[in-house]
Scaffold this motif. Structure first.
Motif, PDB file in Angstrom:
ATOM      1  N   LYS A  30       0.716  -1.281   0.156  1.00  0.00           N
ATOM      2  CA  LYS A  30       0.007  -0.033  -0.259  1.00  0.00           C
ATOM      3  C   LYS A  30       0.773   1.093   0.118  1.00  0.00           C
ATOM      4  O   LYS A  30       0.596   1.989  -0.898  1.00  0.00           O
ATOM      5  N   GLU A  31       2.135   1.221   0.761  1.00  0.00           N
ATOM      6  CA  GLU A  31       3.051   2.279   0.878  1.00  0.00           C
ATOM      7  C   GLU A  31       3.554   2.632  -0.454  1.00  0.00           C
ATOM      8  O   GLU A  31       3.553   3.745  -0.933  1.00  0.00           O
ATOM      9  N   LEU A  32       3.920   1.506  -0.928  1.00  0.00           N
ATOM     10  CA  LEU A  32       4.515   1.618  -2.410  1.00  0.00           C
ATOM     11  C   LEU A  32       3.531   1.980  -3.494  1.00  0.00           C
ATOM     12  O   LEU A  32       3.933   3.206  -4.282  1.00  0.00           O
ATOM     13  N   LEU A  33       2.433   1.603  -3.398  1.00  0.00           N
ATOM     14  CA  LEU A  33       1.377   2.187  -4.429  1.00  0.00           C
ATOM     15  C   LEU A  33       0.949   3.509  -4.167  1.00  0.00           C
ATOM     16  O   LEU A  33       0.763   4.383  -5.197  1.00  0.00           O
ATOM     17  N   ASP A  34       0.785   3.867  -2.911  1.00  0.00           N
ATOM     18  CA  ASP A  34       0.278   5.104  -2.670  1.00  0.00           C
ATOM     19  C   ASP A  34       1.499   6.074  -3.152  1.00  0.00           C
ATOM     20  O   ASP A  34       1.227   7.331  -3.778  1.00  0.00           O
ATOM     21  N   GLU A  35       2.811   5.819  -2.950  1.00  0.00           N
ATOM     22  CA  GLU A  35       3.980   6.540  -3.518  1.00  0.00           C
ATOM     23  C   GLU A  35       3.681   6.862  -5.193  1.00  0.00           C
ATOM     24  O   GLU A  35       4.078   7.736  -5.635  1.00  0.00           O
ATOM     25  N   LEU A  36       3.650   5.758  -5.732  1.00  0.00           N
ATOM     26  CA  LEU A  36       3.432   5.618  -7.135  1.00  0.00           C
ATOM     27  C   LEU A  36       2.165   6.667  -7.471  1.00  0.00           C
ATOM     28  O   LEU A  36       2.450   7.387  -8.628  1.00  0.00           O
ATOM     29  N   ALA A  37       1.457   6.523  -6.626  1.00  0.00           N
ATOM     30  CA  ALA A  37       0.229   7.191  -7.339  1.00  0.00           C
ATOM     31  C   ALA A  37       0.526   8.778  -7.107  1.00  0.00           C
ATOM     32  O   ALA A  37       0.089   9.598  -7.884  1.00  0.00           O
ATOM     33  N   GLU A  38       1.098   9.112  -5.872  1.00  0.00           N
ATOM     34  CA  GLU A  38       1.463  10.585  -5.961  1.00  0.00           C
ATOM     35  C   GLU A  38       2.369  11.015  -6.865  1.00  0.00           C
ATOM     36  O   GLU A  38       2.227  12.098  -7.106  1.00  0.00           O
ATOM     37  N   LYS A  39       3.278  10.196  -7.396  1.00  0.00           N
ATOM     38  CA  LYS A  39       4.127  10.726  -8.626  1.00  0.00           C
ATOM     39  C   LYS A  39       3.371  10.563  -9.740  1.00  0.00           C
ATOM     40  O   LYS A  39       3.995  10.728 -10.919  1.00  0.00           O
ATOM     41  N   GLY A  40       2.064  10.273  -9.949  1.00  0.00           N
ATOM     42  CA  GLY A  40       1.582  10.232 -11.140  1.00  0.00           C
ATOM     43  C   GLY A  40       1.465   8.788 -12.083  1.00  0.00           C
ATOM     44  O   GLY A  40       1.234   8.808 -13.009  1.00  0.00           O
ATOM     45  N   ALA A  41       2.647   7.816 -11.442  1.00  0.00           N
ATOM     46  CA  ALA A  41       3.010   6.587 -12.123  1.00  0.00           C
ATOM     47  C   ALA A  41       1.674   5.927 -12.633  1.00  0.00           C
ATOM     48  O   ALA A  41       1.539   5.003 -13.490  1.00  0.00           O
ATOM     49  N   ILE A  42       0.737   5.821 -11.348  1.00  0.00           N
ATOM     50  CA  ILE A  42      -0.544   5.053 -11.432  1.00  0.00           C
ATOM     51  C   ILE A  42      -1.437   5.832 -11.006  1.00  0.00           C
ATOM     52  O   ILE A  42      -1.210   6.719 -10.138  1.00  0.00           O
ATOM     53  N   THR A  43      -2.694   5.507 -11.282  1.00  0.00           N
ATOM     54  CA  THR A  43      -3.921   6.433 -10.705  1.00  0.00           C
ATOM     55  C   THR A  43      -4.277   5.654  -9.530  1.00  0.00           C
ATOM     56  O   THR A  43      -3.764   4.691  -9.188  1.00  0.00           O
ATOM     57  N   VAL A  44      -5.059   6.556  -8.422  1.00  0.00           N
ATOM     58  CA  VAL A  44      -5.275   5.855  -7.132  1.00  0.00           C
ATOM     59  C   VAL A  44      -6.073   4.613  -7.380  1.00  0.00           C
ATOM     60  O   VAL A  44      -6.017   3.590  -6.744  1.00  0.00           O
ATOM     61  N   GLU A  45      -6.932   4.593  -8.122  1.00  0.00           N
ATOM     62  CA  GLU A  45      -7.941   3.442  -8.526  1.00  0.00           C
ATOM     63  C   GLU A  45      -7.178   2.323  -9.041  1.00  0.00           C
ATOM     64  O   GLU A  45      -7.405   1.190  -8.585  1.00  0.00           O
ATOM     65  N   GLN A  46      -6.135   2.603  -9.919  1.00  0.00           N
ATOM     66  CA  GLN A  46      -5.274   1.242 -10.215  1.00  0.00           C
ATOM     67  C   GLN A  46      -4.351   0.890  -9.165  1.00  0.00           C
ATOM     68  O   GLN A  46      -4.399  -0.416  -9.019  1.00  0.00           O
ATOM     69  N   GLY A  47      -3.965   1.921  -8.218  1.00  0.00           N
ATOM     70  CA  GLY A  47      -3.564   1.304  -7.169  1.00  0.00           C
ATOM     71  C   GLY A  47      -3.967   0.633  -6.199  1.00  0.00           C
ATOM     72  O   GLY A  47      -3.428  -0.576  -5.753  1.00  0.00           O
ATOM     73  N   LYS A  48      -5.236   0.876  -5.908  1.00  0.00           N
ATOM     74  CA  LYS A  48      -6.109   0.173  -5.113  1.00  0.00           C
ATOM     75  C   LYS A  48      -6.625  -1.131  -5.644  1.00  0.00           C
ATOM     76  O   LYS A  48      -6.389  -2.118  -4.874  1.00  0.00           O
ATOM     77  N   ALA A  49      -6.655  -1.604  -6.913  1.00  0.00           N
ATOM     78  CA  ALA A  49      -7.002  -2.704  -7.569  1.00  0.00           C
ATOM     79  C   ALA A  49      -5.650  -3.473  -7.404  1.00  0.00           C
ATOM     80  O   ALA A  49      -5.622  -4.687  -7.110  1.00  0.00           O
ATOM     81  N   LEU A  50      -4.549  -2.838  -7.750  1.00  0.00           N
ATOM     82  CA  LEU A  50      -3.304  -3.827  -7.553  1.00  0.00           C
ATOM     83  C   LEU A  50      -3.123  -4.188  -6.016  1.00  0.00           C
ATOM     84  O   LEU A  50      -2.409  -5.399  -5.754  1.00  0.00           O
ATOM     85  N   ASN A  51      -3.300  -3.472  -5.176  1.00  0.00           N
ATOM     86  CA  ASN A  51      -3.200  -3.684  -3.630  1.00  0.00           C
ATOM     87  C   ASN A  51      -4.084  -4.877  -3.389  1.00  0.00           C
ATOM     88  O   ASN A  51      -3.763  -5.637  -2.649  1.00  0.00           O
ATOM     89  N   GLU A  52      -5.318  -4.775  -3.836  1.00  0.00           N
ATOM     90  CA  GLU A  52      -6.162  -5.869  -3.602  1.00  0.00           C
ATOM     91  C   GLU A  52      -5.902  -7.444  -4.115  1.00  0.00           C
ATOM     92  O   GLU A  52      -5.882  -8.023  -3.556  1.00  0.00           O
ATOM     93  N   GLU A  53      -5.352  -6.979  -5.622  1.00  0.00           N
ATOM     94  CA  GLU A  53      -4.699  -8.355  -6.132  1.00  0.00           C
ATOM     95  C   GLU A  53      -3.487  -8.981  -5.597  1.00  0.00           C
ATOM     96  O   GLU A  53      -3.448 -10.010  -5.246  1.00  0.00           O
ATOM     97  N   LEU A  54      -2.662  -8.008  -4.902  1.00  0.00           N
ATOM     98  CA  LEU A  54      -1.553  -8.592  -4.355  1.00  0.00           C
ATOM     99  C   LEU A  54      -1.855  -8.939  -3.076  1.00  0.00           C
ATOM    100  O   LEU A  54      -1.488 -10.204  -2.737  1.00  0.00           O
ATOM    101  N   LYS A  55      -2.924  -8.864  -1.979  1.00  0.00           N
ATOM    102  CA  LYS A  55      -3.284  -9.041  -1.037  1.00  0.00           C
ATOM    103  C   LYS A  55      -3.917 -10.834  -1.118  1.00  0.00           C
ATOM    104  O   LYS A  55      -3.756 -11.575  -0.554  1.00  0.00           O
ATOM    105  N   HIS A  56      -4.859 -10.750  -2.353  1.00  0.00           N
ATOM    106  CA  HIS A  56      -5.305 -11.916  -2.429  1.00  0.00           C
ATOM    107  C   HIS A  56      -4.375 -12.809  -2.843  1.00  0.00           C
ATOM    108  O   HIS A  56      -4.396 -14.232  -2.457  1.00  0.00           O
TER     109      HIS A  56
END
Length: 99
Positions: A30-56
């Motif tokens: 989540k920390e990594l995805l938040d950082e990527l979202a802040e830098k604009g590398a991915i959208t917040v929604e993409q980050g949330k989806a990736l995080n859920e997939e990683l947890k699963h």
């Protein structure tokens, strides 16, 4: 202490360790995805989806490792316990349908 109690204790320890690992992994991802979202590398929604997939995926992998480490005796005990639970649930649902 009986074999079943030992098995249940071991099962609880493995599951708790897996939950702890999942929690730490999820937090770090989540920390990594938040950082990527802040830098604009991915959208917040993409980050949330990736995080859920990683947890699963992590939960599935931990459970597979747990199952792989069971002895044949422990596996049979687990199967018997699952069958008892399924039987109990089926009886409960039959009782509800009758009422």
């Amino acid at each position: 202490m009986s074999d079943i109690e030992q098995f249940e204790g071991s099962l609880k320890k493995v599951l708790l360790a897996g939950i702890g690992a999942v929690a730490v992994t999820a937090e770090k991802s989540k920390e990594l995805l938040d950082e990527l979202a802040e830098k604009g590398a991915i959208t917040v929604e993409q980050g949330k989806a990736l995080n859920e997939e990683l947890k699963h995926n992590r939960k599935e992998k931990d459970f597979d490792i747990f199952l792989d480490n069971l002895s044949s005796e422990q596996m049979e005990e687990l199967k018997a316990k699952i069958r008892r639970r399924e039987s109990s649930e089926n009886e409960e649902s039959s009782d509800v349908e009758r009422n």
